[in-house]
Scaffold this motif. Structure first.
Motif, short mmCIF file in Angstrom:
data_model
loop_
_atom_site.label_atom_id
_atom_site.label_comp_id
_atom_site.label_asym_id
_atom_site.label_seq_id
_atom_site.Cartn_x
_atom_site.Cartn_y
_atom_site.Cartn_z
N LEU A 229 0.90 -1.21 -0.22
CA LEU A 229 0.22 0.52 -0.40
C LEU A 229 1.03 1.46 -0.21
O LEU A 229 0.52 1.89 -0.71
N TRP A 230 1.83 1.43 0.43
CA TRP A 230 2.71 2.04 0.94
C TRP A 230 2.84 2.49 -0.36
O TRP A 230 3.64 3.98 -1.14
N ALA A 231 4.19 1.39 -1.63
CA ALA A 231 4.49 1.82 -2.96
C ALA A 231 3.65 2.38 -3.80
O ALA A 231 3.99 3.64 -4.33
N ALA A 232 2.01 1.57 -3.19
CA ALA A 232 1.43 2.71 -4.54
C ALA A 232 0.95 4.23 -3.66
O ALA A 232 0.98 5.06 -4.64
N LEU A 233 0.93 4.84 -2.68
CA LEU A 233 0.75 5.96 -2.50
C LEU A 233 1.87 6.47 -3.06
O LEU A 233 1.97 7.62 -3.10
N THR A 234 3.29 6.08 -2.49
CA THR A 234 4.44 7.12 -2.92
C THR A 234 3.77 7.33 -4.77
O THR A 234 4.88 8.47 -4.76
N ASP A 235 3.67 7.02 -5.31
CA ASP A 235 2.95 7.46 -6.63
C ASP A 235 1.85 7.86 -6.78
O ASP A 235 1.51 8.63 -8.12
#
Length: 282
Positions: A229-235
């Motif tokens: 989820l964090w990886a997606a939020l960084t985009d």
């Protein structure tokens, strides 16, 4: 081309650096309305176009994808549409369009321009689609005027826009920790018009030029691990705009704050909350 606004300049730069990020986020997650399940939020638009236009497939018809990005939606349409359906994509990112040109059939027409000044003849489009873009655009009233100008009378619009950021309790958790950091670390930059965030606002924007305005809530459920989820939020745009220190503080605070939401499988039940907006040109 008219000079870009501050928001447009940022968005163009982001999509130069992060080509295909929107399709990467949404293309492989199933979507659902109250009554129908779809392969993805892109498939929502594809199914609508084909359902509405295929009965007219003996006629030459034009579909415009406004802010087409890397052309993912156009690719779905090209794979299933009859030969009489002419596809056009508009975007202001040359990097996204370069990917689209490399992957789409040569029959698909692609142009670099802004939604506020479409380089298309008046009354030349039968169906206009857009995926996760209209709610970001500056001067949305001019965008709507251009949409109506290029559509033939009776032409249709179907757009996927944002409704809520994350689904479920995790949205409140994220907003709480994000706002605490962003309030001091994020330079002001307003994306889009507030009216594009509500059904009432869309009715106001479309009033007069469009009729039969209708809405559907589209959920894109997802059960990521916290790190996924964090990886997606960084985009996403606002997290991208944080400096490295603020981003790391947000990551730490967010992962701590969502720990209580983990299921026994170590994932978080969430997703993206979208809205389908439909209308017909008068």
């Amino acid at each position: 081309m008219t000079p870009l606004t501050a928001v447009e300049t940022y968005l163009r730069d982001f999509h130069q650096r992060q080509v295909g990020v929107t399709s990467a986020a949404f293309a492989h997650l199933p979507a659902r309305s109250a009554s129908t399940r779809y392969a993805s939020s892109y498939a929502v638009l594809t199914d609508l176009v084909l359902t509405d236009l295929v009965p007219l497939s003996n006629m030459p018809l034009t579909v415009l994808d406004l802010a087409c990005g890397d052309g993912y939606l156009l690719g779905l349409l090209a794979a299933r549409a009859p030969a009489t359906l002419h596809l056009t994509g508009i975007d202001m990112s040359e990097a996204e369009l370069a990917v689209a040109r490399a992957t789409l059939p040569p029959s698909v027409r692609l142009q670099c321009c802004r939604g506020q000044a479409l380089d298309l003849p008046s009354a030349s489009v039968d169906y206009l689609v857009s995926h996760m873009a209209l709610m970001l655009m500056d001067d949305i009233e001019q965008v709507v005027r251009e949409m109506r100008r290029v559509l033939r009378p009776g032409g249709q619009v179907a757009a996927i826009v944002g409704r809520t950021f994350l689904l479920g309790e995790v949205n409140d958790v994220f907003m709480r920790v994000f706002n605490a950091i962003a309030s001091v670390a994020l330079p002001p930059l307003r994306f889009g018009d507030r009216r594009a965030g509500s059904e009432a606002g869309w009715r106001e924007l479309l009033d007069g030029a469009f009729a039969h305005v209708a809405f559907d809530d589209i959920d894109v459920p997802w059960t990521p691990t916290p790190n996924e989820l964090w990886a997606a939020l960084t985009d996403t745009y606002d997290i991208d705009r944080l400096d490295d220190d603020a981003r790391q503080r947000l990551r730490s605070a967010f992962l701590d704050a969502v720990a209580h939401l983990l299921t026994g499988d170590g994932v978080i039940v969430t997703g993206w909350g979208l809205r389908l907006v439909r209308a017909r040109a008068v």
